[in-house]
Write a protein that holds these residues in place. Structure first.
Motif, PDB file in Angstrom:
ATOM      1  N   TRP A  49       0.804  -1.055   0.022  1.00  0.00           N
ATOM      2  CA  TRP A  49      -0.035   0.031   0.188  1.00  0.00           C
ATOM      3  C   TRP A  49       0.840   1.187   0.147  1.00  0.00           C
ATOM      4  N   VAL A  86      -9.924  10.137  -7.334  1.00  0.00           N
ATOM      5  CA  VAL A  86     -11.144   9.290  -6.832  1.00  0.00           C
ATOM      6  C   VAL A  86     -12.459   9.110  -7.520  1.00  0.00           C
ATOM      7  N   ALA A  89     -11.942   7.574 -10.938  1.00  0.00           N
ATOM      8  CA  ALA A  89     -11.983   6.289 -10.961  1.00  0.00           C
ATOM      9  C   ALA A  89     -13.221   5.713 -10.721  1.00  0.00           C
ATOM     10  N   GLY A 167     -11.340  -4.348   0.680  1.00  0.00           N
ATOM     11  CA  GLY A 167     -10.922  -3.756  -0.488  1.00  0.00           C
ATOM     12  C   GLY A 167     -11.177  -2.024  -0.257  1.00  0.00           C
ATOM     13  N   ILE A 168     -12.191  -1.813   0.202  1.00  0.00           N
ATOM     14  CA  ILE A 168     -12.423  -0.453   0.543  1.00  0.00           C
ATOM     15  C   ILE A 168     -11.373   0.155   1.570  1.00  0.00           C
ATOM     16  N   GLN A 170      -8.545  -0.853   2.220  1.00  0.00           N
ATOM     17  CA  GLN A 170      -7.270  -0.900   1.450  1.00  0.00           C
ATOM     18  C   GLN A 170      -7.046   0.594   0.567  1.00  0.00           C
ATOM     19  N   SER A 171      -8.157   0.668   0.024  1.00  0.00           N
ATOM     20  CA  SER A 171      -8.249   1.690  -1.180  1.00  0.00           C
ATOM     21  C   SER A 171      -8.015   3.124  -0.025  1.00  0.00           C
ATOM     22  N   ILE A 174      -4.390   3.413   1.302  1.00  0.00           N
ATOM     23  CA  ILE A 174      -3.725   3.898   0.129  1.00  0.00           C
ATOM     24  C   ILE A 174      -3.860   5.515  -0.218  1.00  0.00           C
ATOM     25  N   LEU A 175      -5.260   5.941  -0.300  1.00  0.00           N
ATOM     26  CA  LEU A 175      -5.650   7.248  -0.572  1.00  0.00           C
ATOM     27  C   LEU A 175      -4.939   8.169   0.419  1.00  0.00           C
TER      28      LEU A 175
END
Length: 383
Positions: A49, A86, A89, A167-168, A170-171, A174-175
């Motif tokens: 990440w 974001v 995407a 997944g949310i 992790q995203s 990262i953001l």
């Protein structure tokens, strides 16, 4: 005087005092290495990440710096750029998902017509006779496989929901890392350089600046070329009447630009197959359009767009993508491109180059001109 007692024979064979200390050091070292490896293994996802966030910050920081130069506060500029990234995407995913669902339904409805046309085309062009009923049976079997897969998905909603939540998270992580790496970029660099001597600081700062400049420019140039490729493909598909034009155009734009060397062929394969199902003539026209545009992109668009940025050699890009994919899958393949770009520019900036010697091995071979001999001289040479 008393009688001297004989010295014990085992006294000279006693263990030296440094051996227990050595054994203790070895045991502690092994435990420390094993514990470190265990911790690093558990933190592998975290480092992934962080690496993704680092390269996202390299790509976004030039735009943030540009906004700051226009008078924006850095916090507002960073927040705007990250939120914009974001939203793009999300809009891309939101636009693709309903289209994919609708198009899959359309494929199911028009499959008999397509299969009939495919069977006729194969027989007409290649002389291959294919039973339409056999193709329909294959579609039905595939449909039952999809139904079973959907049933399994429905029975594992908890596991799917868990993966979505992960997944949310992790995203978001990262953001968040990306936001702080861009907003506090100068503080991060000051922190890193505080542990290095001044001569190393200059090298690190120069490399960091090079990474930001080249990564951002490379990603922006690829994105621009991808948008142009998607627009050209969309127009061609709409004119030819090929179904599923928008998702196929998006596929073409993304895959052809961000997967080196083989990306163009993989991206073109899908729309060509769909066009071939309509008619071989449509597929041939689409192939000609793609080939002509590819030549125009390689010799006109790409040199102009990448003139002020950087272009990776195809062999380097392909090798980097393969290495990245073997290490970390799809994410590794995408991250390998900016890493290779930074490495290439770093070698150019810091490697010592020497004057080349004169040798035919260092020159591109040229074709020797043919010597024309007159017929009279040929006759004389024969005599």
């Amino acid at each position: 005087m008393g009688k001297l007692l004989p010295q014990d024979k085992n006294t000279n064979q006693a263990m030296p005092p440094w051996i227990p200390r050595l054994l203790a050091i070895v045991i502690i070292s092994v435990i420390a290495v094993a514990l470190s490896a265990f911790i690093l293994l558990k933190l592998a996802h975290f480092f992934t990440w962080l690496l993704i966030a680092l390269f996202l910050s390299f790509a976004l920081e030039p735009l943030v710096n540009w906004l700051v130069q226009k008078g924006w506060r850095r916090t507002i500029a960073t927040l705007t750029v990250v939120i914009g990234f974001v939203l793009v995407a999300i809009l891309l995913v939101v636009a693709m998902v309903p289209l994919v669902i609708d198009q899959v339904g359309g494929i199911v409805e028009t499959a008999p017509h397509w299969l009939d046309g495919l069977a006729k085309s194969l027989h007409k062009v290649f002389g291959i006779t294919v039973s339409e009923q056999a193709l329909l049976d294959q579609v039905k079997s595939a449909d039952s496989v999809i139904a079973n897969y959907a049933t399994n998905i429905a029975g594992n909603l908890f596991g799917i929901s868990r993966q979505i939540v992960i997944g949310i998270v992790q995203s978001l992580a990262i953001l968040l890392f990306t936001y702080y790496l861009v907003k506090d970029a100068h503080q991060v660099r000051r922190f890193v350089c505080s542990f290095l001597p001044q001569n190393r600081q200059r090298i690190v700062l120069k490399t960091w600046e090079l990474a930001i400049e080249k990564t951002g420019a490379y990603m922006y140039s690829r994105a621009l070329l991808g948008i142009i490729a998607a627009i050209v493909t969309l127009i061609a598909l709409l004119i030819l009447g090929v179904p599923f034009a928008l998702p196929l155009a998006i596929w073409m734009g993304v895959i052809s630009q961000f997967l080196p060397v083989i990306g163009t062929y993989l991206a073109a394969g899908v729309p060509l197959i769909v066009a071939f199902m309509m008619s071989p003539a449509t597929a041939l026209i689409l192939l000609i359009i793609i080939v002509v545009y590819k030549q125009f992109e390689d010799y006109v668009l790409s040199p102009k767009i990448t003139a002020q940025t950087m272009e990776l050699h195809p062999a380097i890009a392909f090798g980097a993508a393969l290495a990245g994919a073997s290490i970390a899958g799809v994410i590794g393949a995408f991250l390998a491109l900016p890493i290779a770009a930074i490495a290439q520019e770093g070698i150019r900036a810091y490697a010592n180059r020497h004057e080349l010697v004169e040798s035919s091995m260092l020159k591109h071979p040229t074709r020797k001109p043919k010597v024309k001999r007159s017929r009279k001289k040929l006759d004389q040479s024969k005599n």
